[in-house]
Design an enzyme around this catalytic site. Structure first.
Site, PDB file in Angstrom:
ATOM      1  N   ASP A 272       0.866  -1.171   0.000  1.00  0.00           N
ATOM      2  CA  ASP A 272       0.000   0.000   0.000  1.00  0.00           C
ATOM      3  C   ASP A 272       0.910   1.231   0.000  1.00  0.00           C
ATOM      4  O   ASP A 272       1.342   1.691   1.040  1.00  0.00           O
ATOM      5  CB  ASP A 272      -0.870  -0.044   1.267  1.00  0.00           C
ATOM      6  CG  ASP A 272      -1.816   1.148   1.353  1.00  0.00           C
ATOM      7  OD1 ASP A 272      -1.822   1.993   0.443  1.00  0.00           O
ATOM      8  OD2 ASP A 272      -2.565   1.221   2.352  1.00  0.00           O
ATOM      9  N   ASP A 418     -17.772   3.691   0.369  1.00  0.00           N
ATOM     10  CA  ASP A 418     -16.450   3.426   0.929  1.00  0.00           C
ATOM     11  C   ASP A 418     -16.579   3.120   2.433  1.00  0.00           C
ATOM     12  O   ASP A 418     -17.696   2.949   2.942  1.00  0.00           O
ATOM     13  CB  ASP A 418     -15.556   4.651   0.645  1.00  0.00           C
ATOM     14  CG  ASP A 418     -14.083   4.286   0.527  1.00  0.00           C
ATOM     15  OD1 ASP A 418     -13.631   3.422   1.296  1.00  0.00           O
ATOM     16  OD2 ASP A 418     -13.381   4.875  -0.312  1.00  0.00           O
ATOM     17  N   ASP A 531     -10.531  -3.667  -0.659  1.00  0.00           N
ATOM     18  CA  ASP A 531      -9.408  -2.725  -0.668  1.00  0.00           C
ATOM     19  C   ASP A 531      -8.401  -3.211   0.387  1.00  0.00           C
ATOM     20  O   ASP A 531      -8.696  -4.135   1.156  1.00  0.00           O
ATOM     21  CB  ASP A 531      -9.964  -1.340  -0.307  1.00  0.00           C
ATOM     22  CG  ASP A 531      -9.000  -0.208  -0.619  1.00  0.00           C
ATOM     23  OD1 ASP A 531      -7.909  -0.477  -1.159  1.00  0.00           O
ATOM     24  OD2 ASP A 531      -9.349   0.945  -0.320  1.00  0.00           O
ATOM     25  N   ARG A 591      -7.720  -4.426  -4.976  1.00  0.00           N
ATOM     26  CA  ARG A 591      -6.546  -3.595  -5.207  1.00  0.00           C
ATOM     27  C   ARG A 591      -5.289  -4.459  -5.316  1.00  0.00           C
ATOM     28  O   ARG A 591      -4.432  -4.218  -6.146  1.00  0.00           O
ATOM     29  CB  ARG A 591      -6.376  -2.566  -4.089  1.00  0.00           C
ATOM     30  CG  ARG A 591      -5.326  -1.524  -4.432  1.00  0.00           C
ATOM     31  CD  ARG A 591      -5.317  -0.374  -3.459  1.00  0.00           C
ATOM     32  NE  ARG A 591      -4.804  -0.766  -2.159  1.00  0.00           N
ATOM     33  CZ  ARG A 591      -4.752   0.045  -1.117  1.00  0.00           C
ATOM     34  NH1 ARG A 591      -5.176   1.300  -1.220  1.00  0.00           N
ATOM     35  NH2 ARG A 591      -4.280  -0.371   0.035  1.00  0.00           N
ATOM     36  N   ASP A 607      -4.508   4.230  -5.447  1.00  0.00           N
ATOM     37  CA  ASP A 607      -4.685   5.629  -5.066  1.00  0.00           C
ATOM     38  C   ASP A 607      -3.818   6.562  -5.895  1.00  0.00           C
ATOM     39  O   ASP A 607      -2.745   6.984  -5.466  1.00  0.00           O
ATOM     40  CB  ASP A 607      -4.377   5.791  -3.570  1.00  0.00           C
ATOM     41  CG  ASP A 607      -5.339   4.965  -2.719  1.00  0.00           C
ATOM     42  OD1 ASP A 607      -6.351   4.480  -3.271  1.00  0.00           O
ATOM     43  OD2 ASP A 607      -5.077   4.810  -1.519  1.00  0.00           O
ATOM     44  N   HIS A 665     -13.670   8.226  -8.805  1.00  0.00           N
ATOM     45  CA  HIS A 665     -13.492   8.079  -7.367  1.00  0.00           C
ATOM     46  C   HIS A 665     -12.767   9.322  -6.848  1.00  0.00           C
ATOM     47  O   HIS A 665     -12.072   9.995  -7.608  1.00  0.00           O
ATOM     48  CB  HIS A 665     -12.676   6.805  -7.088  1.00  0.00           C
ATOM     49  CG  HIS A 665     -12.566   6.455  -5.629  1.00  0.00           C
ATOM     50  ND1 HIS A 665     -13.540   6.735  -4.712  1.00  0.00           N
ATOM     51  CD2 HIS A 665     -11.572   5.822  -4.936  1.00  0.00           C
ATOM     52  CE1 HIS A 665     -13.161   6.299  -3.514  1.00  0.00           C
ATOM     53  NE2 HIS A 665     -11.975   5.745  -3.628  1.00  0.00           N
TER      54      HIS A 665
END
Ligand SMILES: *[C@@H]1O[C@H](CO)[C@@H](O)[C@H](O)[C@H]1NC(C)=O
Ligand SMILES: *[C@@H]1O[C@H](CO)[C@@H](O)[C@H](O)[C@H]1NC(C)=O
Length: 932
Positions: A272, A418, A531, A591, A607, A665
């Site tokens: 991440d 979300d 996610d 993701r 992201d 998004h």
């Protein structure tokens, strides 16, 4: 969304300059195994193959390899596989304990092919690899493998001598670090008796010098313990004649991989990465260890089946040399064949590598599909437009946004929720104040034939009042820390634990949580988003799980890391299938991913940011995923972090509409940006984009059916379609959808024009709006306006469209079709159309229509491409547009019974386009339209 989103929340609403904090992530030098592996210099291999030990069974060759430095031996296995593939495995003969072999990624045992010894001398063994075409040469000393196709050398293994396999061992004089005695494992091949093994053990200890990081390794505040010491492995591959390599996503980099001589290797370690930077080799959220190489003669693939942290070095003997330099070399005889060398390094596991020998791009896709499966067929709605934001605050917000689309005549299919929708980030629940009546809300969406996606992340809030947590804990389903307790980390809910998705029982339980009676408030138009499944652990090393955490079967997290995200999506997708009694196709966005993730749903590029370069890089990022079978890819439209100016937002819609997964998004801190909030001009532009997307849904869907059947990428690099056009090999500012549409999105601010290249000798392309015709190959400057989306219809192809604007894709299901027939220089064209109910698995029971349209010599013929298919559709053929044709005198429709009816038509001599009105036939029927 990623780490530090929290920090931003508390800052002002102004974002800092975006850049990754690189110090959070390891460089190769900081990853001790990478450093050790990379330190090896190319040269003579330290390994010898004992050709005398060769054992040949029907489909497998076994040979011992000896490490001349420490006399330890490895077992090499070479498999012949059907269809121009081979598999090479290398493992310790008697490892201290079994080493991890990646499960659940291969879809079955690859069909074997016969191996035969076809020649031998004292240092070489020659085998045919199934069929006469491919030969394998095994050289004893120094050990190397060469694969030949006819007389051409296609690929060499260990020709640079970088094979290096660290054996598991017990630490010398460490009273404090007693390791558990290894269990004997009969399945490990090898013939030595125990005494010999013991003797080897002691040698191991004597001959290997201690190097830093072998037994433990500290990065920032985290120390990784390694009870069995170093365990890494590395191997090199040389590709003579290749200068272009691709694949090994996920990286924010160009489509064509760079050489890494002066950078870190490409890293594959699911992470991440907060505010990732572009154009570098750092790891991102997902990993697929498949590398492709392409030249005008052939395409190759190397699939390195290993789920541990992996680094890939790429070098080339022509890198950095100018064209003139290369010519000089050639003229003066010093010219070597261009060659690319690839060096793979993984932290643990075994060497298990599939060599895919092509020779054509489509052969590689088929070969890889035969190993890992193909992209699952998306539910039709999921190819529509998705409206997402962190967060739609409550039920009223959802109602208003939904109504906004109707008010402004904009089609959309899915609204997303979300993490804030859940009760305190306890997934599978709803915030009781903001979402008190989820079933009602979902029912209202259903009335409009729309859907919702809600997030379900794999970190579980540690809270004894939370049923999901209690069940997982009491069943012992959490990943364990190295001391045997439940592994705990910090994530969105605060203190969280992580279900062990590598455990099949845990996955079955997780799947069962999606049944309607378990997941309260859920109904059949609710779908799921996974996610943070790298997994993201805010306070863990590199924002992920400790490598010495322990999974099902006693495996370390180190061994399974890159697989975790795949398992989360798999268990979730299976849950959605089961809640429908096995009838309905799931939709799950993930993701994190690995090889094989294509079987479970869609992937997005994480992201990103509202910056022009992020828009631009969405193209190569999705192209790289498509090459490794993950076709259902998209990037956050508008950019997740920061605020896009309206021009960027509109350009992003225009680009996103031509990428497979199309979702807007936005970060929690950004101002609202629904399509109607940017003035009438921009609304009109976005309106136009959405119309184009929805009109092309039948084409997208058919391309996804081809991906399912043939493994072909939906969004594909130009070189896949034009494999001998060298000028396309490094191109990633334009691409193909299927073989019919060429797209060149505008990705620059204030663009006045773009440089278009139309490839292919003897091909023609037509501008989809003006029908202007271009002969290829041709490069030209195209002036653009704010409404321009340069898209070209390739002559020789037929595209089905549905042109009636509707509220959602579901509302269009029975609408009539228009066929766009673009003629090539021979006056021919071909296309396909796949139709089914759009949501169930009934197509597997042959409830589908698969049609072929073939235009040749003035006749458009519609026939069945798969006679097994039977599906009743009321959709009929409304219009046929024939592009690049001359004026006919009459147009008639003939049906199989013999009836012939004249059809109305118009001819536009300016554009050379015939519009045939109302053929009126059912789209699933056989017919012929004849022009005279
Ligand atoms: C295997 O390779 C040969 C030529 O190298 C090619 O003709 C054949 O189509 C390939 N087969 C498959 C299944 O890819
Ligand atoms: C298309 O039709 C022509 C004429 O009937 C035939 O020769 C050709 O093989 C067909 N092409 C395909 C791809 O079916």
């Amino acid at each position: 969304m990623g780490l530090l989103g929290v920090a931003l929340l508390f800052s002002t609403c102004i974002f800092p300059a975006l850049s990754v904090d690189r110090s959070n992530f390891k460089t190769c030098d900081q990853s001790s195994f990478c450093k050790r592996q990379r330190k090896l210099e190319p040269g003579y291999s330290q390994y010898r193959a004992l050709l005398g030990s060769a054992k040949l069974t029907a489909d497998k060759l076994e040979i011992q390899l000896i490490d001349d430095k420490n006399q330890l031996s490895l077992l090499l296995e070479v498999f012949g596989l059907d269809g121009n593939m081979t598999r090479i495995k290398i493992n310790e003969i008697n490892p201290l304990k079994p080493r991890y072999e990646v499960p659940d990624v291969l879809v079955g045992t690859p069909p074997p092919a016969n191996l035969q010894v076809t020649g031998q001398d004292e240092n070489t063994l020659e085998l045919s690899l199934g069929g006469a075409e491919h030969k394998l040469l095994v050289t004893g000393s120094p050990f190397r493998l060469d694969i030949l196709s006819g007389r051409d050398l296609v690929l060499s293994v260990n020709s640079r001598g970088l094979l290096h396999f660290e054996h598991l061992r017990e630490r010398k004089d460490t009273d404090s670090e007693k390791t558990v005695p290894p269990e004997s494992d009969d399945s490990v091949p090898g013939e030595e008796d125990e005494a010999a093994a013991k003797e080897e053990e002691s040698k191991k200890v004597e001959e290997d010098e201690e190097q830093p990081g072998m037994w433990d390794e500290t990065f920032k505040t985290h120390t990784d313990t390694k009870p069995n010491g170093p365990s890494s492995l590395g191997l090199d591959f040389s590709l003579p004649g290749f200068e272009h390599v691709y694949g090994i996503p996920e990286h924010a980099d160009n489509l064509r991989l760079r050489t890494t001589e002066s950078t870190d290797p490409y890293r594959l370690y699911n992470l991440d990465v907060f505010q990732y930077e572009l154009y570098n080799t750092m790891a991102l959220y997902g990993s697929v260890p498949l590398l492709l190489a392409h030249n005008v003669h052939r395409t190759l693939g190397i699939f390195w089946l290993n789920a541990a942290e992996t680094w890939v070095d790429i070098s080339s003997n022509t890198a950095g040399k100018t064209l003139l330099g290369k010519m000089f070399q050639y003229i003066h005889g010093g010219g070597e064949t261009p060659q690319t060398d690839v060096h793979w390094m993984s932290e643990s596991g075994i060497i298990d590598v599939f060599l895919l020998l092509g020779p054509k791009p489509n052969d590689i896709f088929k070969q890889y599909a035969s190993l890992t499966g193909t992209q699952s067929l998306p539910p039709y709605f999921s190819l529509g437009y998705h409206q997402c934001r962190w967060n739609y605050n409550d039920e009223e917000d959802v109602r208003n946004v939904d109504a906004g689309f109707d008010e402004h005549d904009l089609p959309y299919d899915v609204i997303w929720l979300d993490i804030e929708h859940a009760d305190g980030k306890r997934y599978f629940t709803w915030d009781p104040h903001k979402f008190p009546t989820p079933k009602d809300m979902l029912g209202k969406l259903k009335d409009k034939r729309r859907k919702m996606v809600a997030i379900v992340d794999p970190h579980i809030k540690i809270d004894s009042d939370y049923r999901i947590h209690n069940e997982i804990r009491s069943r012992g389903f959490y990943v364990k820390n190295k001391n045997g307790g439940d592994y705990e980390g910090w994530c969105w809910p605060g203190s969280a634990a992580y279900p062990d998705f590598t455990d099949p029982e845990m996955r079955a339980w997780w799947s069962s949580m999606f049944s309607y009676d378990q997941y309260e408030g859920s109904v059949d138009n609710l779908f799921v988003w996974n996610d943070m499944n790298e997994p993201s652990v805010f306070n863990g090393p590199e924002v992920t799980m400790h490598k010495d955490a322990v999974h099902w079967g006693g495996w370390e997290h180190r061994d399974v890391h890159n697989l975790y995200g795949l398992y989360v999506q798999k268990a979730t997708a299976e849950g959605l299938i089961q809640r429908s009694g096995g009838k309905e196709r799931p939709f799950v966005l993930t993701r994190a991913f690995f090889a094989g993730s294509q079987r479970y749903g869609a992937v997005w590029t994480g992201d990103n940011a509202a910056e022009w370069d992020h828009l631009k890089i969405s193209v190569p990022m999705c192209l790289s995923l498509g090459l490794v079978a993950i076709s259902f890819c998209g990037a956050d439209v508008g950019g997740f972090f920061k605020n896009p100016e309206p021009e960027l937002l509109v350009r992003w819609y225009q680009a996103g509409a031509y990428q497979p997964f199309f979702r807007a998004h936005a970060h929690l801190d950004t101002p609202r940006r629904e399509p109607w909030l940017h003035g009438d001009v921009n609304l009109k532009l976005i309106h136009e984009v959405l119309q184009q997307r929805y009109a092309l849904l039948p084409f997208w869907y058919t391309e996804f059916y081809r991906a399912l059947r043939e493994g072909e990428p939906v969004m594909r690099p130009l070189w896949v379609e034009f494999p001998t056009d060298v000028s396309t090999f490094a191109m990633d500012d334009q691409y193909m959808i299927g073989s019919a549409l060429l797209v060149h999105p505008v990705t620059e601010a204030n663009a006045r024009g773009v440089q278009i290249y139309l490839p292919g000798v003897g091909e023609v392309f037509y501008d989809v709006r003006s029908y202007q015709r271009y002969n290829a190959p041709q490069s030209f400057y195209l002036p653009v306006t704010s409404s321009s989306i340069p898209v070209y219809h390739r002559g020789g192809t037929i595209i089905p469209r549905k042109n009636r604007p509707r509220r959602s894709s579901d509302c269009m299901h029975d609408d009539p079709f228009t066929l766009y027939v673009a003629l090539n220089l021979q006056g021919e064209a071909r296309g396909e159309l796949f139709i089914d109910d759009g949501h169930s698995f009934n197509y597997e029971q042959n409830e589908f229509v698969y049609r072929e349209f073939n235009y040749s010599r003035g006749q458009l013929e519609s026939s069945s491409l798969d006679p097994r298919g039977k599906f009743d559709t009321p959709s009929w053929l409304e219009r046929v547009i024939i592009i690049g044709a001359s004026r006919p005198t009459s147009v008639t429709l003939s049906l199989p019974g013999g009836s012939v009816t004249p059809l109305e038509f118009e001819y536009d001599s300016r554009t050379s386009v015939i519009t045939v009105r109302k053929p009126g036939v059912n789209i699933a029927s056989d017919f012929t339209i004849s022009l005279r």
